[in-house]
Design a protein around this motif. Sequence first.
Motif, mmCIF file in Angstrom:
data_model
loop_
_atom_site.group_PDB
_atom_site.id
_atom_site.type_symbol
_atom_site.label_atom_id
_atom_site.label_comp_id
_atom_site.label_asym_id
_atom_site.label_seq_id
_atom_site.Cartn_x
_atom_site.Cartn_y
_atom_site.Cartn_z
ATOM 1 N N LEU A 212 5.997 -8.362 6.171
ATOM 2 C CA LEU A 212 4.785 -7.823 5.555
ATOM 3 C C LEU A 212 3.858 -7.231 6.621
ATOM 4 C CD1 LEU A 212 2.917 -7.351 3.139
ATOM 5 C CD2 LEU A 212 2.061 -9.683 3.469
ATOM 6 N N THR A 213 3.696 -7.923 7.714
ATOM 7 C CA THR A 213 2.841 -7.443 8.805
ATOM 8 C C THR A 213 3.364 -6.117 9.345
ATOM 9 O OG1 THR A 213 2.291 -9.709 9.381
ATOM 10 C CG2 THR A 213 1.852 -8.040 11.048
ATOM 11 N N ARG A 214 4.680 -6.022 9.521
ATOM 12 C CA ARG A 214 5.267 -4.771 10.009
ATOM 13 C C ARG A 214 5.080 -3.646 8.994
ATOM 14 N NH1 ARG A 214 11.140 -6.396 11.788
ATOM 15 N NH2 ARG A 214 10.789 -7.668 9.973
ATOM 16 N N LEU A 215 5.234 -3.965 7.715
ATOM 17 C CA LEU A 215 5.042 -2.943 6.682
ATOM 18 C C LEU A 215 3.596 -2.453 6.654
ATOM 19 C CD1 LEU A 215 7.096 -4.315 3.637
ATOM 20 C CD2 LEU A 215 7.584 -2.270 4.976
ATOM 21 N N GLU A 216 2.661 -3.371 6.772
ATOM 22 C CA GLU A 216 1.247 -3.009 6.730
ATOM 23 C C GLU A 216 0.834 -2.165 7.937
ATOM 24 O OE1 GLU A 216 -0.753 -6.537 4.056
ATOM 25 O OE2 GLU A 216 -0.541 -6.879 6.206
ATOM 26 N N SER A 217 1.506 -2.359 9.043
ATOM 27 C CA SER A 217 1.156 -1.594 10.242
ATOM 28 C C SER A 217 1.826 -0.226 10.275
ATOM 29 C CB SER A 217 1.503 -2.379 11.502
ATOM 30 O OG SER A 217 2.909 -2.517 11.611
ATOM 31 N N GLY B 31 2.488 2.172 -0.812
ATOM 32 C CA GLY B 31 1.738 1.001 -1.242
ATOM 33 C C GLY B 31 2.559 0.056 -2.096
ATOM 34 N N TYR B 32 3.515 0.616 -2.854
ATOM 35 C CA TYR B 32 4.367 -0.214 -3.714
ATOM 36 C C TYR B 32 5.191 -1.193 -2.885
ATOM 37 C CZ TYR B 32 8.025 -1.570 -6.964
ATOM 38 O OH TYR B 32 8.887 -2.295 -7.738
ATOM 39 N N ASP B 33 5.744 -0.748 -1.769
ATOM 40 C CA ASP B 33 6.558 -1.610 -0.904
ATOM 41 C C ASP B 33 5.732 -2.769 -0.361
ATOM 42 O OD1 ASP B 33 8.820 -0.020 -1.253
ATOM 43 O OD2 ASP B 33 8.355 1.235 0.486
#
Length: 111
Positions: free
Chosen positions: A35-40, A46-48
């Motif tokens: 999640l942290t990697r996706l957010e960065s 946004g769906y992912d």
Amino acid sequence: MAPPTGLNIKTSSVIRLVKEEKSYHNELVLQTSLLTRLESGEEIEGYDIKQQKTVVEQTKEVIPQVRQKLKVAVEQLEYAIDAAPESESAESIEKAKSAVAEGKQVLKTAL
């Protein structure tokens, strides 16, 4: 081969629940990291991120349930050890005591 005794079944249950709780904690660390990697990332939709947050939350919700099952299983195993017939092997009783100790140690750890 003799069928497993009640003590052996309860011991196996505690051992399985200890492994299950550890597995969920590892999964939570892995999913939170993802999640942290996706957010960065900049190119992620946004769906992912929303889906990954759902995965993290669901994993967090399961841990207390497994913990409660482990608590009950440890209590039942302690009772089974006290009520074990004399015909129960010393090896089975030692394995059960070891499982109780490991279960209590896991229960002591903070969420």
